[in-house]
Scaffold this motif. Structure first.
Motif: not given
Length: 79
Positions: A1-7, A30-46, A48-52
């Protein structure tokens, strides 16, 4: 599986939301809520990627680990 960046991951999620909205299969609220949730998840992914990426590389005379580097560089939060 290919690793993808947070972006890349966030762009894919936002494209999906746009597709759903264009098909009228999702409300604007609903779209606004999903965007907000996904943005927070992407920030956490970023974070983790920086730390790693930094772990194991001497980036200063103090040899910070990835978590220390992130906190010192970005203030220790995702905002």
């Amino acid at each position: 599986m290919k690793t993808v960046s947070a972006v890349e991951w966030l762009a894919e999620k936002y494209n999906y939301i746009t597709w759903m909205r264009n098909r009228d299969e999702m409300s604007a609220g609903t779209a606004d809520k999903w965007r907000e949730d996904y943005l927070e998840q992407a920030k956490e992914m970023e974070r983790e990627q920086i730390v790693n990426a930094v772990d194991g590389f001497p980036i200063s005379k103090r040899h910070l680990d990835g978590e220390e580097y992130y906190k010192e560089t970005y203030g220790g939060n995702n905002e």
